[in-house]
Scaffold this motif. Sequence first.
Motif, PDB file in Angstrom:
ATOM      1  N   ASP B 233     -21.986  -5.365 -19.935  1.00 24.27           N
ATOM      2  CA  ASP B 233     -22.468  -6.386 -20.875  1.00 24.27           C
ATOM      3  C   ASP B 233     -21.301  -7.042 -21.607  1.00 24.27           C
ATOM      4  O   ASP B 233     -21.300  -8.258 -21.822  1.00 24.27           O
ATOM      5  CB  ASP B 233     -23.417  -5.761 -21.899  1.00 24.27           C
ATOM      6  N   ALA B 236     -19.656  -9.591 -19.414  1.00 22.21           N
ATOM      7  CA  ALA B 236     -20.407 -10.847 -19.372  1.00 22.21           C
ATOM      8  C   ALA B 236     -20.243 -11.595 -20.691  1.00 22.21           C
ATOM      9  O   ALA B 236     -20.097 -12.825 -20.706  1.00 22.21           O
ATOM     10  CB  ALA B 236     -21.887 -10.568 -19.107  1.00 22.21           C
ATOM     11  N   ARG B 287     -20.702 -15.286 -12.345  1.00 20.61           N
ATOM     12  CA  ARG B 287     -21.487 -14.726 -11.253  1.00 20.61           C
ATOM     13  C   ARG B 287     -21.056 -13.280 -10.992  1.00 20.61           C
ATOM     14  O   ARG B 287     -21.898 -12.401 -10.772  1.00 20.61           O
ATOM     15  CB  ARG B 287     -21.295 -15.571  -9.993  1.00 20.61           C
ATOM     16  N   ALA B 290     -22.630 -11.133 -13.556  1.00 23.96           N
ATOM     17  CA  ALA B 290     -24.060 -10.896 -13.343  1.00 23.96           C
ATOM     18  C   ALA B 290     -24.273  -9.894 -12.215  1.00 23.96           C
ATOM     19  O   ALA B 290     -25.130  -9.009 -12.300  1.00 23.96           O
ATOM     20  CB  ALA B 290     -24.772 -12.211 -13.019  1.00 23.96           C
ATOM     21  N   ASN B 293     -23.596  -6.527 -13.457  1.00 28.60           N
ATOM     22  CA  ASN B 293     -24.691  -6.047 -14.296  1.00 28.60           C
ATOM     23  C   ASN B 293     -25.783  -5.427 -13.438  1.00 28.60           C
ATOM     24  O   ASN B 293     -26.363  -4.396 -13.795  1.00 28.60           O
ATOM     25  CB  ASN B 293     -25.235  -7.227 -15.101  1.00 28.60           C
ATOM     26  N   ALA B 294     -26.082  -6.056 -12.302  1.00 28.80           N
ATOM     27  CA  ALA B 294     -27.101  -5.483 -11.416  1.00 28.80           C
ATOM     28  C   ALA B 294     -26.609  -4.174 -10.825  1.00 28.80           C
ATOM     29  O   ALA B 294     -27.368  -3.221 -10.664  1.00 28.80           O
ATOM     30  CB  ALA B 294     -27.442  -6.470 -10.305  1.00 28.80           C
ATOM     31  N   LYS B 297     -26.738  -1.097 -12.970  1.00 27.69           N
ATOM     32  CA  LYS B 297     -28.104  -0.657 -13.278  1.00 27.69           C
ATOM     33  C   LYS B 297     -28.808  -0.159 -12.036  1.00 27.69           C
ATOM     34  O   LYS B 297     -29.999  -0.330 -11.874  1.00 27.69           O
ATOM     35  CB  LYS B 297     -28.884  -1.798 -13.913  1.00 27.69           C
TER      36      LYS B 297
END
Lengths: 394, 331
Positions: B233, B236, B287, B290, B293-294, B297
């Motif tokens: 996070d 980002a 990008r 992001a 981030n995926a 998780k």
Amino acid sequence: MSPVFADLVGQDEAVDVLRHAAAAAAHIIDGSPGQGMTHAWIFTGPPGSGRSVAARAFAAALQCATGVGCGDCHGCHTTLTGTHADVRFVVPEGLSIGVGEMRALVLRAASAPSGGRWQVLVIEDADRLTEAAGNALLKAIEEPPPRTVFLLCTPSTHPDDISVTIRSRCRVIPLRQPPASAIASVLASRDGVSPDVAQWVASAAQGHVGRARRLARDPEARKRREAVLAVPRRLTGVGACFDAASALIEAAEAEAEAAVAETDATERAALETALGAGGTGRGAASAVRGAAGQLKDLERRQKSRATRAQRDSLDRALVDLAGFYRDVLTLKMRAPVAVVHADTEQLASAAAEKWTPESTLRRLEAVLACRDAIEANVKPRIAVEAMMLSLWRG
Amino acid sequence: MTSTASPPIVLVSGDEELLVTRAVAQAIEAARAADPGADVREYEAGALSPGEVAEMVSPSLFGGRRLLVVRNGQDAKKDLAAALLAYAKNPDPDVTLVVTHPGAAKGKAFADGLRAAGATVVPAAKLKGQRERVSFVRDEIRRNGGKCTDDAAEALLAAVGNDLRELAAACSQLIADTDGRIGADTVARYYRGRAEVSGFTVADAAMVGDVPGALEALRWALHVGVDPVPIADALADGVRTVARVASAGRGNAYQLASSLGMPAWKIERAQRQSRGWSPEGLVDAMRAAAECNAEVKGGSDDRGYALERAIFAVAAARQGAGAGQRGSGAR
């Protein structure tokens, strides 16, 4: 056509199968051998095609006193309103259906039907079953009680949506995306929407009956859609991308907040009353003590529901946006299909002159990738920002 | 018997526990130094009644020094505060009254009253900012009879963290282990590692293209138990901040603060970091953030590796677009 199936728009083949099965089910109850009925069904189809409507109508037809789904008898009526004693609807409000809930439901589904016809368990959004919950359900579907019927709704029979072991024990009813003309005629004839409005909301909803109805009736929903469709024009630079992303997120948050705020407050008040809050007299204070844990549990569930409402709202916006880029591509390629968003056709054709098909396709991919990312639990803000930047660059 | 060395009323104002304890201990020591048989009593302000105060501060038949420590002055009830303030206006020279107060809004009138009555104020506020902590470390070593350079203090802070008790203990340990002259190499011999690394440390290094620094910070952060999700996070957030600040154009950070909705220091830092970034590079970097981030998780088997890759991708995005244009600014 039987009245209970009238809500299924443009699904004639599926309705035929279901009517046949309902008739067979009525024969089984009479004691004569019936062909075409089975104990487990899966309804698949794109969002808005009426999976849960089909399941509900079929459940009503099974409980119908005449066996065809008349829509008027006691069985039909109570099933459609969700009050029939032998029909249980599982409508997940949160992000998933847990194993504890499923075990209780399976236990209940094993009992004999009190009305003498069928015990029906309808699981809407069966794709939200957790793995453990799916296994609990599988046990019941493998060895079903004689008069129990399981109706499952999922977007597809892909293993990501429903486990193959459940799929292999069910009969699949595929529903198709209803054509815009069918939706428009239903809206015009049944909801009293004027034909020209019905026509464009039907195409803007991209085959989603409920969404078309909402667009036709709710001016707020129309306003949100217009804001989303204005996004491509607003992306003038990196800064504008971030502004557009945060506007989209905030709109989704506000919509979700409005959708759940009232239910949240009522639920909380009901639970507090049940736990003895606000009481007076001896023992009232000690009754409320220890209630904090239950309230916290409720808050956790409400939060899960709010998260889902926010994701759903964001997903609707992204589908609209994807529709716009699809329009650009169809106009660019001069494809002989109707545009999705008739009201932004000019904007789309202007964009089609400017962009290459490759860059349009990249933009479309970016929107779809953003949907996947949000599904994969990426922070919505980050996913949407990355998407907006990709849309700007092309 | 009367000694002018210790003031009659001391107000220890602040919430840094170590400094408060030290100030109280110092007052007690001073009282004991003046009179080894001094009578020291400690009370909690919340549990002290005005009657006890009157008994404590009234002249004793046998004379002798007395020290009254009232802790948590903010909890003093109205009548107790009134009794103490009345006493403070006319203090007994043989009695020392020490009141601790965290300096917040609660019981502020009481603290202000003591101040007005001429109490000696000992500041014990929490240290804010790196500079204050560095000077604390240097003072601490000086107090113990050693000498310390600035970079040694910085190194010690990085290794031990910001807790004053731990810092004080580390200082006295260093003095005991060495000859008292403490440089950066001395600290490096006894302390290794970084105690306080957050995702923002990683992001800051990545945004200026410092790949080795970012990777080192990442390893330390994972090592001390920072969850990968906040690190992703922060990464980002770093890209977002730079992108928004860079697109807002040049300008005064304080004027931009309201339109961007960020604090001015963050804008200033982002303005420095935004050198060398092009809009294209920012798109790629966002990008990558992001995707990262995926991956943290559940999308990736190894979350640390996913973060490492994201750092490389951010650095590459900065370089790919900025190559050959460095010095000429963005674009």
